[in-house]
Design an enzyme around this catalytic site. Structure first.
Site, PDB file in Angstrom:
ATOM      1  N   GLU A   1       6.581   5.699  -8.827  1.00 27.62           N
ATOM      2  CA  GLU A   1       4.462   6.064  -8.802  1.00 27.62           C
ATOM      3  C   GLU A   1       4.795   6.779  -8.304  1.00 27.62           C
ATOM      4  OE1 GLU A   1       4.258   1.188  -9.823  1.00 27.62           O
ATOM      5  OE2 GLU A   1       4.599   1.251  -7.874  1.00 27.62           O
TER       6      GLU A   1
ATOM      7  N   LEU B   1      -5.805  -7.904 -20.011  1.00 29.63           N
ATOM      8  CA  LEU B   1      -4.920  -7.548 -18.804  1.00 29.63           C
ATOM      9  C   LEU B   1      -4.197  -6.974 -18.848  1.00 29.63           C
ATOM     10  CD1 LEU B   1      -4.058  -8.330 -15.774  1.00 29.63           C
ATOM     11  CD2 LEU B   1      -2.529  -9.922 -16.991  1.00 29.63           C
ATOM     12  N   ASP B   2      -4.141  -5.356 -17.985  1.00 30.96           N
ATOM     13  CA  ASP B   2      -3.043  -4.289 -18.617  1.00 30.96           C
ATOM     14  C   ASP B   2      -3.029  -3.835 -19.831  1.00 30.96           C
ATOM     15  OD1 ASP B   2      -1.753  -5.055 -15.430  1.00 30.96           O
ATOM     16  OD2 ASP B   2      -0.596  -6.392 -16.677  1.00 30.96           O
TER      17      ASP B   2
ATOM     18  N   GLY C   1       0.233  -1.180   0.365  1.00 30.02           N
ATOM     19  CA  GLY C   1       0.555  -0.173   0.115  1.00 30.02           C
ATOM     20  C   GLY C   1       0.603   1.086  -0.029  1.00 30.02           C
ATOM     21  N   SER C   2       2.148   1.259  -0.500  1.00 24.36           N
ATOM     22  CA  SER C   2       3.000   1.910  -0.142  1.00 24.36           C
ATOM     23  C   SER C   2       2.375   3.395  -1.567  1.00 24.36           C
ATOM     24  CB  SER C   2       3.858   1.814  -0.591  1.00 24.36           C
ATOM     25  OG  SER C   2       3.965   1.851  -2.053  1.00 24.36           O
TER      26      SER C   2
ATOM     27  N   ASN D   1      -5.268   1.710 -13.491  1.00 31.60           N
ATOM     28  CA  ASN D   1      -4.523   0.776 -12.555  1.00 31.60           C
ATOM     29  C   ASN D   1      -3.165   1.645 -12.729  1.00 31.60           C
ATOM     30  OD1 ASN D   1      -3.732  -2.057 -12.150  1.00 31.60           O
ATOM     31  ND2 ASN D   1      -2.540  -2.442 -13.368  1.00 31.60           N
TER      32      ASN D   1
ATOM     33  N   HIS E   1       0.907   0.330 -13.137  1.00 37.24           N
ATOM     34  CA  HIS E   1       1.263  -1.129 -13.517  1.00 37.24           C
ATOM     35  C   HIS E   1       3.244  -1.150 -13.623  1.00 37.24           C
ATOM     36  CE1 HIS E   1       1.903  -4.711 -15.055  1.00 37.24           C
ATOM     37  NE2 HIS E   1       2.911  -4.705 -16.095  1.00 37.24           N
TER      38      HIS E   1
ATOM     39  N   ARG F   1      -5.533  -8.525  -7.931  1.00 37.22           N
ATOM     40  CA  ARG F   1      -7.230  -9.752  -8.557  1.00 37.22           C
ATOM     41  C   ARG F   1      -7.209  -9.312 -10.400  1.00 37.22           C
ATOM     42  NH1 ARG F   1      -7.184 -14.270  -6.246  1.00 37.22           N
ATOM     43  NH2 ARG F   1      -8.916 -14.666  -6.973  1.00 37.22           N
ATOM     44  N   ILE F   2      -7.290 -10.364 -10.980  1.00 38.69           N
ATOM     45  CA  ILE F   2      -7.584  -9.764 -11.949  1.00 38.69           C
ATOM     46  C   ILE F   2      -9.660  -9.605 -12.398  1.00 38.69           C
ATOM     47  CG2 ILE F   2      -8.068 -10.693 -14.296  1.00 38.69           C
ATOM     48  CD1 ILE F   2      -5.039 -12.231 -14.272  1.00 38.69           C
TER      49      ILE F   2
HETATM   50  C1  GRF Z   1       3.546  -1.622  -7.209  1.00 36.48           C
HETATM   51  O1  GRF Z   1       4.688  -1.140  -8.035  1.00 36.48           O
HETATM   52  C2  GRF Z   1       2.766  -1.201  -8.527  1.00 36.48           C
HETATM   53  O2  GRF Z   1       2.796  -0.862  -9.656  1.00 36.48           O
HETATM   54  C3  GRF Z   1       2.069  -2.867  -9.087  1.00 36.48           C
HETATM   55  O3  GRF Z   1       2.062  -3.331  -7.314  1.00 36.48           O
HETATM   56  C4  GRF Z   1       2.831  -2.554  -6.786  1.00 36.48           C
HETATM   57  C5  GRF Z   1       1.986  -2.446  -5.236  1.00 36.48           C
HETATM   58  O4  GRF Z   1       3.149  -1.451  -4.418  1.00 36.48           O
HETATM   59  N1  GRF Z   1       0.822  -2.664  -9.788  1.00 36.48           N
HETATM   60  P1  GRF Z   1       2.708  -0.710  -3.151  1.00 36.48           P
HETATM   61  O5  GRF Z   1       1.561  -1.977  -2.555  1.00 36.48           O
HETATM   62  O6  GRF Z   1       1.302  -0.179  -2.929  1.00 36.48           O
HETATM   63  O7  GRF Z   1       3.429  -0.234  -2.364  1.00 36.48           O
END
Ligand code: GRF
Length: 201
Positions: free
Chosen positions: A174, A144-145, A12-13, A107, A109, A91-92
């Site tokens: 991110e 997917l993605d 959850g960062s 999303n 990714h 989850r997909i």
């Molecule tokens: C991130 O790298 C995101 O791109 C991917 O999962 C990771 C989640 O990281 N989908 P966090 O849980 O937000 O730390």
């Protein structure tokens, strides 16, 4: 107020980056609910610290992916979000969820899509000795993605890089990109009809 729902499965960062951005008014909106399929997701602890409503919907309690998605749809319908952010949600999604919130789900990714959809992207980058890697924020559709790309950020890959070092640098961009993109949804700069492709470097 622009209402955001965030779905997480783990650390959850990225959720925390969004929480900070809402608190600091970088995002003119509020995170109204955090949903996790994983009862042990650290993301839930992060949300609770800020008294954000949390809901655990454990996928293991459901026979089918569609039933699981239906339970999420019902929970989301209660808060009627403007935007649903998958931030490490492992989850997909089925059409049940995708059609219920058409063009409202994004999303994040960890790859430069269309390269490396799915899992283990950092590993693929190292194995293939790629010289660049990155992050894509995209709309979610049935592929997917594979939904329309909103923003991408790129990093250089060095021969000394490891899974951990890539993960750290990917996370760093991110945490800048995701709040910036969500803020643009909140202020109306981006919507389904008006996607501004952003390249972060
Ligand atoms: C991130 O790298 C995101 O791109 C991917 O999962 C990771 C989640 O990281 N989908 P966090 O849980 O937000 O730390």
């Amino acid at each position: 107020m622009f209402k955001i729902a965030v779905l997480v499965s783990g650390n959850g960062s990225n959720l925390e980056a969004l929480i900070d951005a809402c608190k600091n008014d970088v995002i003119k909106g509020s995170i109204d609910i955090v949903i996790s399929n994983n009862p042990n997701a650290f993301g839930i602890e992060r949300a609770k610290k800020y008294s954000i409503k949390c809901k655990i919907i454990d996928n293991k309690r459901f026979q089918t992916r569609e039933e699981f998605d239906q339970a999420i749809v019902e929970e989301l319908n209660n808060c009627d979000p403007d935007l649903i952010v998958l931030a490490g949600f492992m989850r997909i999604l089925t059409p049940v969820m995708i059609h219920a919130f058409k063009n409202k789900i994004i999303n994040i990714h960890p790859s430069l899509l269309p390269k490396y959809p799915g899992l283990n992207t950092h590993k693929s980058v190292i194995e293939n000795q790629d010289s660049s890697h990155g992050v894509t924020i995209h709309f979610v559709n049935e592929v997917l993605d594979g939904g329309k790309i909103i923003a991408q950020g790129e990093i250089s890959v060095y021969s000394s890089d490891t899974l951990e070092s890539l993960k750290t640098r990917i996370h760093a961009i991110e945490h800048v990109m995701l709040p910036m993109v969500v803020s643009k949804f909140a202020d109306g700069t981006i919507n389904t009809k008006k996607v501004i492709y952003e390249k972060f470097k």
